[in-house]
Write a protein that holds these residues in place. Structure first.
Motif, short mmCIF file in Angstrom:
data_model
loop_
_atom_site.label_atom_id
_atom_site.label_comp_id
_atom_site.label_asym_id
_atom_site.label_seq_id
_atom_site.Cartn_x
_atom_site.Cartn_y
_atom_site.Cartn_z
N LEU A 87 0.85 -1.26 0.07
CA LEU A 87 -0.05 -0.08 0.09
C LEU A 87 0.96 1.22 0.18
N TRP A 145 -9.45 0.54 -4.25
CA TRP A 145 -8.95 0.41 -2.80
C TRP A 145 -9.63 1.53 -1.78
N LEU A 174 -12.01 1.64 1.49
CA LEU A 174 -11.51 2.28 2.68
C LEU A 174 -12.42 3.70 3.18
N ALA A 227 -7.33 5.74 8.26
CA ALA A 227 -8.61 5.20 7.95
C ALA A 227 -8.84 4.03 9.02
N VAL A 249 -11.03 0.41 9.47
CA VAL A 249 -11.79 -0.53 8.67
C VAL A 249 -12.01 -1.78 9.44
N ASP A 271 -12.87 -5.30 10.96
CA ASP A 271 -12.41 -6.79 10.54
C ASP A 271 -13.74 -7.78 10.73
N GLU A 300 -9.21 -1.80 12.10
CA GLU A 300 -7.79 -1.92 11.73
C GLU A 300 -7.64 -0.51 11.15
N LEU A 301 -6.34 0.14 11.75
CA LEU A 301 -5.91 1.40 11.31
C LEU A 301 -4.88 1.42 10.18
N GLY A 302 -5.18 2.27 9.12
CA GLY A 302 -4.24 2.55 8.17
C GLY A 302 -3.94 3.90 8.11
N TRP A 355 -6.40 -1.74 15.92
CA TRP A 355 -5.20 -2.60 15.84
C TRP A 355 -4.54 -2.19 14.40
N LEU A 356 -3.32 -2.60 14.14
CA LEU A 356 -2.72 -2.39 13.05
C LEU A 356 -1.71 -3.46 12.64
N SER A 357 -1.31 -3.62 11.41
CA SER A 357 -0.10 -4.46 10.73
C SER A 357 0.95 -3.59 10.32
#
Lengths: 170, 179
Positions: free
Chosen positions: A56, A67, A71, A90, A92, A94, A100-102, A135-137
């Motif tokens: 991304l 995408w 979002l 953003a 979104v 799950d 989830e945070l972006g 949460w985020l990755s």
């Protein structure tokens, strides 16, 4: 008839917050509105390829459009300076209903406190609409981003391949 | 017509692999194609890529499914095996939809390339480790793995199984990325 001030039909265009960044730029944080769309696409179109992480933002305009359609269906906050979109956060949900945070910040506005302030504004807004945690990755090797999340109080909550899962209560 | 299990326990008849694309017991070089439940969305891409790799390398394709212990038990229960039964995982693999899909989709391209396939299965919670062990056992020339997943915001999270296989396989690994 209506006591509503003219030129403002909803409160959505009232900035959530406004900061002066480390380069003395006034940056406003606003809930996403359709007027932001063009600026948002422009920011992602110009995103330096070497700053893409975990695939991304998408590399082509058509993929960006696709995408963003996902979002922008959820919670989005944008950072605006001088009429241009310079950051985007953003949330979104799950499958489990957790968010989830972006977050993405324009190249020219990084390392100036914009990302952290954007996230603080986003968290405050999220809290106000009942979101309790996010949460985020993040790629294990993305030390720059991890440093920012660390400073914002995120904690490690597992790993998957080369990615870490971080969580934070709001 | 009855199906005989090959000496290494392969029972291909369960999946109805057509005779002309079924690997014979004396077959030699193979590429291993692990297929799991999470591959359901990429079966066509996996089948096409595996056939191409095997065709160009002049090997057969070995489709592999690794059951986790829990999934193995679940399928045994569904098939009404007694609680203490340990049927060969190959006897259950026909129940795994993406495996069925991949073998069906492999038939035509394998014919076109003039090669064959068989289907094997294993049980183990370390799925990546089982795939590596299967590649070692087969003296595989190549392992193909799919494994890219996306988070809700669209981030690509490289699967830990794929990573494990890429780091530990005894042979080169082809990563089949989603589009």
């Amino acid at each position: 008839m209506s006591s509503e001030p003219t030129g403002r039909t909803t409160t959505a265009d009232v900035p959530l917050d406004r900061v002066v960044d480390d380069a003395d730029r006034v940056v406003a944080f606003e809930r996403y509105r359709p007027e932001h769309y063009g600026g948002l696409v422009e920011m992602y179109d110009d995103f330096p390829p070497e700053q893409r992480a975990q695939g991304l933002p998408p590399a082509t305009e058509s993929a960006i459009t696709e995408w963003l359609a996902v979002l922008l269906d959820h919670v989005s906050v944008v950072a605006v300076h001088d009429g241009a979109v310079v950051g985007h956060a953003a949330l979104v949900p799950d499958d489990a209903g957790n968010h989830e945070l972006g977050v993405f910040v324009d190249d020219d506005y990084q390392d100036a406190g914009v990302g952290s302030a954007l996230l603080e504004a986003t968290f405050e807004y999220a809290r106000s609409i009942g979101i309790a945690d996010v949460w985020l990755s993040v790629a294990r090797s993305n030390h720059r981003a991890r440093h920012v999340y660390d400073a914002l109080g995120f904690a490690e909550a597992g790993e998957k391949g080369r990615s870490l899962r971080l969580v934070r209560e709001l | 017509m009855s199906e005989t299990a090959a000496s290494d326990g392969r029972v291909d008849g369960e999946l109805g692999v057509a005779g002309d694309v079924r690997t014979h017991a004396d077959a030699h070089d193979t590429v291993v194609l692990p297929v799991g439940y999470s591959d359901a969305g990429r079966v066509e891409h996996l089948a096409r890529t595996a056939a191409e790799v095997a065709g160009m390398m002049e090997t057969t394709v070995r489709v592999l499914h690794v059951f986790t212990e829990a999934r193995y038990r679940e399928v045994c229960d569904r098939l009404n095996y007694p609680a203490d039964a340990r049927p060969a995982p190959e006897d259950l693999v026909g129940r795994v939809a993406p495996v069925r899909d991949v073998t069906n989709l492999l038939e035509d391209p394998l014919r076109a390339w003039g090669t064959t396939m068989d289907v094997t299965a294993r049980v183990g919670d370390d799925v990546g480790g089982e795939i590596v062990a299967a590649a070692e056992a087969a003296d595989a020339k190549r392992v193909l793995v799919g494994g890219r997943r996306r988070t809700p915001t669209g981030k690509v999270v490289f699967g830990s199984t794929a990573q494990r296989v890429m780091l530990s396989a005894p042979c080169p690994v082809t990563f089949v990325r989603d589009h």
